[in-house]
Motif scaffolding. Structure first.
Motif, short mmCIF file in Angstrom:
data_model
loop_
_atom_site.label_atom_id
_atom_site.label_comp_id
_atom_site.label_asym_id
_atom_site.label_seq_id
_atom_site.Cartn_x
_atom_site.Cartn_y
_atom_site.Cartn_z
N ILE A 1 0.84 -1.20 0.00
CA ILE A 1 0.00 0.00 0.00
C ILE A 1 0.88 1.25 0.00
O ILE A 1 2.01 1.24 0.51
CB ILE A 1 -1.01 0.04 1.16
N LEU A 2 0.37 2.31 -0.60
CA LEU A 2 1.13 3.55 -0.72
C LEU A 2 0.81 4.46 0.45
O LEU A 2 -0.35 4.77 0.71
CB LEU A 2 0.78 4.25 -2.04
N ILE A 3 1.86 4.88 1.14
CA ILE A 3 1.72 5.76 2.29
C ILE A 3 2.49 7.04 2.01
O ILE A 3 3.61 7.01 1.50
CB ILE A 3 2.25 5.08 3.57
N ALA A 4 1.87 8.16 2.34
CA ALA A 4 2.53 9.47 2.21
C ALA A 4 2.94 9.97 3.58
O ALA A 4 2.16 9.89 4.54
CB ALA A 4 1.60 10.48 1.54
N ALA B 1 5.96 22.84 2.84
CA ALA B 1 5.54 21.48 3.17
C ALA B 1 5.94 20.53 2.06
O ALA B 1 5.94 20.88 0.88
CB ALA B 1 4.03 21.42 3.38
N ALA B 2 6.26 19.31 2.46
CA ALA B 2 6.56 18.25 1.49
C ALA B 2 5.69 17.05 1.79
O ALA B 2 5.39 16.74 2.95
CB ALA B 2 8.03 17.86 1.54
N ALA B 3 5.28 16.36 0.73
CA ALA B 3 4.62 15.06 0.83
C ALA B 3 5.45 14.10 0.01
O ALA B 3 5.86 14.42 -1.11
CB ALA B 3 3.19 15.14 0.30
N VAL B 4 5.72 12.93 0.57
CA VAL B 4 6.54 11.93 -0.12
C VAL B 4 5.89 10.57 0.06
O VAL B 4 5.40 10.25 1.14
CB VAL B 4 8.00 11.95 0.39
N VAL B 5 5.86 9.79 -1.02
CA VAL B 5 5.13 8.52 -1.03
C VAL B 5 6.08 7.34 -1.22
O VAL B 5 6.93 7.36 -2.13
CB VAL B 5 4.07 8.50 -2.17
N THR C 1 -2.13 8.66 -5.78
CA THR C 1 -2.97 8.89 -4.60
C THR C 1 -2.65 7.84 -3.55
O THR C 1 -2.91 6.66 -3.76
CB THR C 1 -4.47 8.80 -4.97
N PRO C 2 -2.04 8.26 -2.44
CA PRO C 2 -1.73 7.29 -1.39
C PRO C 2 -2.99 6.80 -0.69
O PRO C 2 -4.03 7.46 -0.71
CB PRO C 2 -0.84 8.08 -0.43
N GLU C 3 -2.88 5.64 -0.06
CA GLU C 3 -4.01 5.11 0.71
C GLU C 3 -4.07 5.69 2.12
O GLU C 3 -5.09 5.60 2.80
CB GLU C 3 -3.95 3.58 0.79
N ILE D 1 -5.01 17.44 7.81
CA ILE D 1 -5.01 18.36 6.67
C ILE D 1 -6.45 18.51 6.18
O ILE D 1 -7.12 17.51 5.92
CB ILE D 1 -4.14 17.81 5.53
N PRO D 2 -6.95 19.74 6.08
CA PRO D 2 -8.34 19.92 5.63
C PRO D 2 -8.51 19.68 4.13
O PRO D 2 -7.55 19.79 3.35
CB PRO D 2 -8.63 21.38 5.99
N ASN D 3 -9.71 19.33 3.76
CA ASN D 3 -10.13 19.26 2.35
C ASN D 3 -9.38 18.23 1.53
O ASN D 3 -9.17 18.42 0.33
CB ASN D 3 -10.01 20.64 1.68
N ILE D 4 -8.95 17.14 2.15
CA ILE D 4 -8.49 15.99 1.38
C ILE D 4 -9.26 14.76 1.85
O ILE D 4 -9.62 14.66 3.03
CB ILE D 4 -6.96 15.76 1.47
N THR D 5 -9.54 13.86 0.92
CA THR D 5 -10.37 12.70 1.24
C THR D 5 -9.55 11.47 1.64
O THR D 5 -10.11 10.46 2.06
CB THR D 5 -11.25 12.33 0.03
N ILE D 6 -8.24 11.55 1.52
CA ILE D 6 -7.37 10.43 1.86
C ILE D 6 -7.36 10.25 3.38
O ILE D 6 -7.26 11.23 4.12
CB ILE D 6 -5.94 10.70 1.36
N PRO D 7 -7.47 9.01 3.89
CA PRO D 7 -7.37 8.80 5.33
C PRO D 7 -6.04 9.35 5.87
O PRO D 7 -5.00 9.26 5.20
CB PRO D 7 -7.43 7.27 5.47
#
Length: 196
Positions: free
Chosen positions: A11-14, A30-34, A106-108, A118-124
């Protein structure tokens, strides 16, 4: 999310983190890394840990290594003007949101440093206080954000030489505050912060 999915090593995790919240000058970045879940445990083997515990040279080397190994990453920011308008917490969350939504996959699950989702994102999401110290993938994000922001501040230092930015990276050192008294704040200073 089912237990079956979370136990899947593919599974992909950010990991998501920000830097520069306490600065007087410049954006919050900010950085996001998967990575696949199975790959996260290998990050400490290459030296990934909290960016504050690493030298600038080591951070740069690791940032390249992280980018080469990551499935996806994105670095974004909220400007000093956005910080003044929204406050530093909301601007930090906005920078994080921009980074996550610009990822090429799109990470899980998102692991987020701090105690605010984080507001306004649907990812768990799972928030982790002190995540940059305890989660290798959040530490990887902190390294990417720190390297990117430091390079930006060093570039801006040539335009604004009075504030000793190449040494303080925008933080409120004594020399920086004395320069603010003598030269006044510039466009990139956060006017909602106590600058003097």
């Amino acid at each position: 999310m089912s237990a079956q999915l979370f136990s899947d090593s593919q599974i992909l995790i950010a990991g998501v983190d920000e830097v520069g919240r306490g600065c007087l000058f410049g954006p919050v970045v900010a950085a996001a890394v998967v990575f696949e879940k199975a790959a996260i445990s290998k990050l400490p083997e290459i030296g990934v840990k909290d960016s504050k515990q690493l030298s600038a040279k080591r951070r740069e080397i690791l940032a390249t290594e992280i980018k080469n190994r990551a499935i996806s990453y994105y670095i974004s920011y909220a400007s000093a003007r956005e910080i003044d308008r929204l406050n530093i917490l909301n601007a930090s969350l906005l920078a994080m949101q921009r980074s996550v939504t610009k990822l090429s996959v799109t990470p899980e699950l998102c692991l987020v440093d701090g105690n605010k989702k984080i507001p306004n994102i649907t990812i768990p999401q799972e928030t982790i206080i002190g995540g940059d110290r305890t989660s290798p993938i959040i530490a990887a994000a902190s390294i990417l954000a720190k390297v990117w922001r430091d390079k930006l501040i060093i570039r801006l230092a040539t335009k604004y030489p009075h504030y000793d930015l190449e040494n303080n990276k925008g933080y409120g050192t004594k020399k920086h505050r004395l320069a603010l008294q003598e030269y006044a704040p510039c466009f990139h200073h956060r006017h909602s912060f106590k600058l003097r």
